[in-house]
Design a protein around this motif. Structure first.
Motif, PDB file in Angstrom:
ATOM      1  N   LEU A 196       0.828  -1.206   0.000  1.00 45.52           N
ATOM      2  CA  LEU A 196       0.000   0.000   0.000  1.00 45.52           C
ATOM      3  C   LEU A 196       0.863   1.256   0.000  1.00 45.52           C
ATOM      4  O   LEU A 196       0.547   2.252  -0.670  1.00 45.52           O
ATOM      5  CB  LEU A 196      -0.925   0.000   1.223  1.00 45.52           C
ATOM      6  CG  LEU A 196      -1.997  -1.086   1.275  1.00 45.52           C
ATOM      7  CD1 LEU A 196      -2.806  -0.975   2.568  1.00 45.52           C
ATOM      8  CD2 LEU A 196      -2.921  -1.020   0.078  1.00 45.52           C
ATOM      9  N   LEU A 197       1.961   1.203   0.749  1.00 45.31           N
ATOM     10  CA  LEU A 197       2.887   2.338   0.786  1.00 45.31           C
ATOM     11  C   LEU A 197       3.507   2.574  -0.584  1.00 45.31           C
ATOM     12  O   LEU A 197       3.632   3.725  -1.030  1.00 45.31           O
ATOM     13  CB  LEU A 197       3.980   2.087   1.832  1.00 45.31           C
ATOM     14  CG  LEU A 197       5.041   3.183   1.967  1.00 45.31           C
ATOM     15  CD1 LEU A 197       4.399   4.503   2.382  1.00 45.31           C
ATOM     16  CD2 LEU A 197       6.108   2.773   2.987  1.00 45.31           C
ATOM     17  N   LEU A 198       3.902   1.495  -1.272  1.00 49.33           N
ATOM     18  CA  LEU A 198       4.472   1.647  -2.611  1.00 49.33           C
ATOM     19  C   LEU A 198       3.444   2.249  -3.560  1.00 49.33           C
ATOM     20  O   LEU A 198       3.770   3.147  -4.356  1.00 49.33           O
ATOM     21  CB  LEU A 198       4.952   0.294  -3.144  1.00 49.33           C
ATOM     22  CG  LEU A 198       5.509   0.323  -4.579  1.00 49.33           C
ATOM     23  CD1 LEU A 198       6.730   1.231  -4.671  1.00 49.33           C
ATOM     24  CD2 LEU A 198       5.856  -1.089  -5.050  1.00 49.33           C
ATOM     25  N   GLY A 199       2.202   1.771  -3.507  1.00 52.06           N
ATOM     26  CA  GLY A 199       1.160   2.345  -4.348  1.00 52.06           C
ATOM     27  C   GLY A 199       0.976   3.825  -4.070  1.00 52.06           C
ATOM     28  O   GLY A 199       0.813   4.637  -4.987  1.00 52.06           O
ATOM     29  N   TYR A 200       1.012   4.176  -2.787  1.00 51.32           N
ATOM     30  CA  TYR A 200       0.906   5.581  -2.381  1.00 51.32           C
ATOM     31  C   TYR A 200       2.056   6.407  -2.971  1.00 51.32           C
ATOM     32  O   TYR A 200       1.841   7.522  -3.483  1.00 51.32           O
ATOM     33  CB  TYR A 200       0.920   5.649  -0.864  1.00 51.32           C
ATOM     34  CG  TYR A 200       0.926   7.034  -0.271  1.00 51.32           C
ATOM     35  CD1 TYR A 200      -0.263   7.719  -0.050  1.00 51.32           C
ATOM     36  CD2 TYR A 200       2.128   7.644   0.099  1.00 51.32           C
ATOM     37  CE1 TYR A 200      -0.262   8.989   0.518  1.00 51.32           C
ATOM     38  CE2 TYR A 200       2.145   8.907   0.656  1.00 51.32           C
ATOM     39  CZ  TYR A 200       0.953   9.573   0.866  1.00 51.32           C
ATOM     40  OH  TYR A 200       0.964  10.833   1.426  1.00 51.32           O
ATOM     41  N   LEU A 201       3.266   5.860  -2.928  1.00 50.85           N
ATOM     42  CA  LEU A 201       4.432   6.585  -3.443  1.00 50.85           C
ATOM     43  C   LEU A 201       4.386   6.724  -4.968  1.00 50.85           C
ATOM     44  O   LEU A 201       4.724   7.784  -5.508  1.00 50.85           O
ATOM     45  CB  LEU A 201       5.714   5.869  -3.017  1.00 50.85           C
ATOM     46  CG  LEU A 201       6.025   5.885  -1.515  1.00 50.85           C
ATOM     47  CD1 LEU A 201       7.256   5.034  -1.206  1.00 50.85           C
ATOM     48  CD2 LEU A 201       6.214   7.315  -1.010  1.00 50.85           C
ATOM     49  N   LEU A 202       3.975   5.663  -5.657  1.00 56.31           N
ATOM     50  CA  LEU A 202       3.877   5.736  -7.115  1.00 56.31           C
ATOM     51  C   LEU A 202       2.798   6.734  -7.531  1.00 56.31           C
ATOM     52  O   LEU A 202       2.984   7.505  -8.483  1.00 56.31           O
ATOM     53  CB  LEU A 202       3.575   4.357  -7.698  1.00 56.31           C
ATOM     54  CG  LEU A 202       4.675   3.300  -7.536  1.00 56.31           C
ATOM     55  CD1 LEU A 202       4.239   1.965  -8.135  1.00 56.31           C
ATOM     56  CD2 LEU A 202       5.982   3.761  -8.180  1.00 56.31           C
TER      57      LEU A 202
END
Length: 344
Positions: free
Chosen positions: A129-135
């Motif tokens: 979820l954090l990676l999706g948020y960053l992308l």
């Protein structure tokens, strides 16, 4: 208008023209009837027929839950006057990341740290979820700070995310723990309903957000008239950035569902066409491509229409290479018939 005094046709035309939710619901109802007729009634009992009909619908809903979640986020994006063509590639990138984290082999990150079982699943979901948020943040920043048009920014991100993921995942073999498969495949009775439940819960949250929160009103204001919104005190860039961040998180949820459903991901083909289905669902559901108007419930209806279309094309035996053409024609026809925009 009193529809009892012979004015039903006039009332219906007005509702169809001016009520996108009404027209979408009617279109969905018609398609459900067509699908029911195509499935047929050649069964020994009503119970057997209903069981087959219910199984078919559960399969449709489960198979399209991931795209349905992405379509909800696409609704917010389009309402701001933007677009996101990178959702399929973001799905691949976040899906690959989850597989690297969860891999029980020698190359697995969390397993190498001695973290397995439920703790590993919780950490994986959080980090994905954090990676999706960053992308999503990267895309949003390129649009708000870099002043890159949304179409170009997301088109570039679409190519970058997928190609980088494919490069690093060449020859990478993963083994997903069985516990993670239960995230989407946990059975309730005889049915695997978890993806449908995730979709329904997220739809309710975003519906509430669009109707009851300041953020929802700001999205509409930005899409309706960006200059007026800015003059009224709305931080336009911040609203757009948050929308793309939300989009990234929703895509990462869809990737978690997909990986946990099938235990793997085809990095070349996974998510291809997802952006088109998500956009089509939003537009068929009443979201204006010019921004400023959108309906979460309408998008749910629109996604169901797209899902039933796909199912009917399979039932009719339409060749795979022609299915997208048929679907495109049906989507265009549906939008034209609904007359979402008044013509003066």
């Amino acid at each position: 208008m009193d529809i009892r005094n012979g004015n039903f046709i006039i009332w219906f035309k007005q509702k169809w023209t001016n009520g996108p939710l009404f027209s979408t619901a009617i279109a969905l109802f018609i398609m459900i009837i067509v699908q029911t007729l195509v499935l047929g009634f050649d069964y020994d009992s009503f119970g057997e027929w209903f069981h087959s009909w219910l199984n078919n619908w559960i399969n449709i809903l489960r198979n399209n839950a991931g795209t349905g979640i992405v379509a909800l986020g696409m609704t917010f994006v389009i309402m701001t006057g933007g677009i996101d063509l990178a959702v399929g590639s973001t799905l691949v990138a976040t899906g690959a990341f989850s597989m690297i984290l969860l891999n029980t082999g020698s190359q697995g990150i969390l397993a190498g740290m001695g973290l397995t079982g439920t703790p590993a699943i919780i950490v994986t979901i959080f980090l994905v979820l954090l990676l999706g948020y960053l992308l999503g943040s990267l895309i949003g920043l390129s649009i708000t700070k870099g002043k890159v048009p949304p179409f170009i920014a997301t088109l570039g991100a679409m190519m970058i995310f997928r190609s980088v993921t494919q490069h690093f995942m060449q020859g990478y073999n993963t083994t997903i723990p069985m516990e993670f498969l239960q995230v989407a495949s946990f059975k309730m009775g005889n049915y695997m309903l978890m993806p449908i439940i995730y979709w329904a819960v997220i739809a309710y949250i975003l519906y509430y957000m669009s109707k009851r929160t300041t953020f929802g009103r700001q999205i509409i204001a930005v899409g309706s008239n960006e200059k007026a919104a800015r003059l009224s005190g709305v931080h336009v860039e911040k609203v757009k950035l948050r929308v793309y961040m939300l989009m990234g998180v929703l895509v990462s949820i869809a990737s978690i569902i997909q990986v946990s459903r099938i235990g793997s991901m085809d990095f070349s083909n996974a998510g291809r066409g997802m952006e088109m289905d998500a956009i089509a669902a939003a537009v068929v559901g009443g979201t204006s491509m010019s921004g400023g108007r959108g309906l979460i419930l309408g998008t749910v209806y629109g996604m169901l229409i797209i899902a039933v279309m796909n199912n009917l094309l399979n039932l009719f035996g339409v060749p795979p290479f022609l299915r997208e053409a048929f679907k495109g024609l049906i989507v265009i026809a549906a939008v034209l018939l609904q007359k979402k925009e008044k013509i003066s």
